[in-house]
Design a protein around this motif. Structure first.
Motif, PDB file in Angstrom:
ATOM      1  N   HIS A  49    -125.126 -85.646  43.937  1.00  0.00           N
ATOM      2  CA  HIS A  49    -124.483 -86.902  44.244  1.00  0.00           C
ATOM      3  C   HIS A  49    -123.325 -86.615  45.141  1.00  0.00           C
ATOM      4  N   VAL A  61    -127.205 -91.282  46.351  1.00  0.00           N
ATOM      5  CA  VAL A  61    -126.359 -91.356  45.267  1.00  0.00           C
ATOM      6  C   VAL A  61    -126.997 -92.616  44.788  1.00  0.00           C
ATOM      7  N   SER A  64    -130.017 -92.316  41.401  1.00  0.00           N
ATOM      8  CA  SER A  64    -130.002 -91.900  39.974  1.00  0.00           C
ATOM      9  C   SER A  64    -129.062 -92.871  38.931  1.00  0.00           C
ATOM     10  N   TYR A  65    -128.785 -94.049  39.756  1.00  0.00           N
ATOM     11  CA  TYR A  65    -127.961 -95.043  38.907  1.00  0.00           C
ATOM     12  C   TYR A  65    -128.909 -96.074  38.434  1.00  0.00           C
TER      13      TYR A  65
END
Length: 172
Positions: A49, A61, A64-65
């Motif tokens: 990230h 980034v 992965s959220y």
């Protein structure tokens, strides 16, 4: 080891970062946090990230959220941002106020239960200014089902450590 810690960067154990031995609430059993992370994948994903953020690649980034992820800036900014669009907007607005910005994770620890502590040094040059601004802060990541569910940003590193430890114990 492959994930050893030198002076800067790398993975350090929870104990070497000042986190004490933990007790499991459920059984009252002493649980020792391993000296080296047994699940470096979360730490390595977060390291990725920071690499993507340093390139300005916010989409990488946010992969992965989770869709309802929260960037909780209440300890530092007084507000929280929910969802990819709000989080991306925060990051872009923040970084656009700098001609150059670099994030350097200097301490990272997987505390178990999907909780990761990261101390981050930031070196930035504000737009129209010749000098750089250097700050230190910490992020506490909460992972759920393989995705980041929440990140809380702290300017007080000790406060972040304590919060991360509490969360890890609750999830333990």
């Amino acid at each position: 080891t492959r994930f050893g810690f030198a002076k800067e960067g790398g993975v350090r154990s929870a104990r070497s970062l000042g986190f004490p031995k933990q007790r499991s609430r459920a059984r009252g059993i002493l649980r020792i946090v391993p000296e080296e992370s047994t699940t470096p994948d979360l730490v390595e994903r977060i390291r990725g990230h920071f690499e993507a953020a340093n390139r300005g690649d916010w989409d990488a980034v946010l992969l992965s959220y989770g869709p309802g992820a929260v960037w909780d800036g209440t300890p530092t900014l007084g507000t929280a941002f929910e969802g990819h669009a709000a989080i991306r907007g925060l990051w872009r607005e923040w970084c656009d106020s700098y001609e150059a910005i670099r994030f350097q994770p200097t301490e990272m620890a997987d505390l178990g239960g999907g909780i990761v502590f990261a101390r981050v040094d930031t070196d930035a040059r504000p737009v129209g200014v010749s000098g750089n601004v250097r700050t230190r802060g910490a992020l506490v990541y909460e992972w759920l089902d393989g995705l980041v569910a929440r990140v809380t940003a702290y300017s007080d590193i000790d406060e972040a450590r304590a919060a991360a430890e509490r969360l890890a114990e609750e999830r333990g």
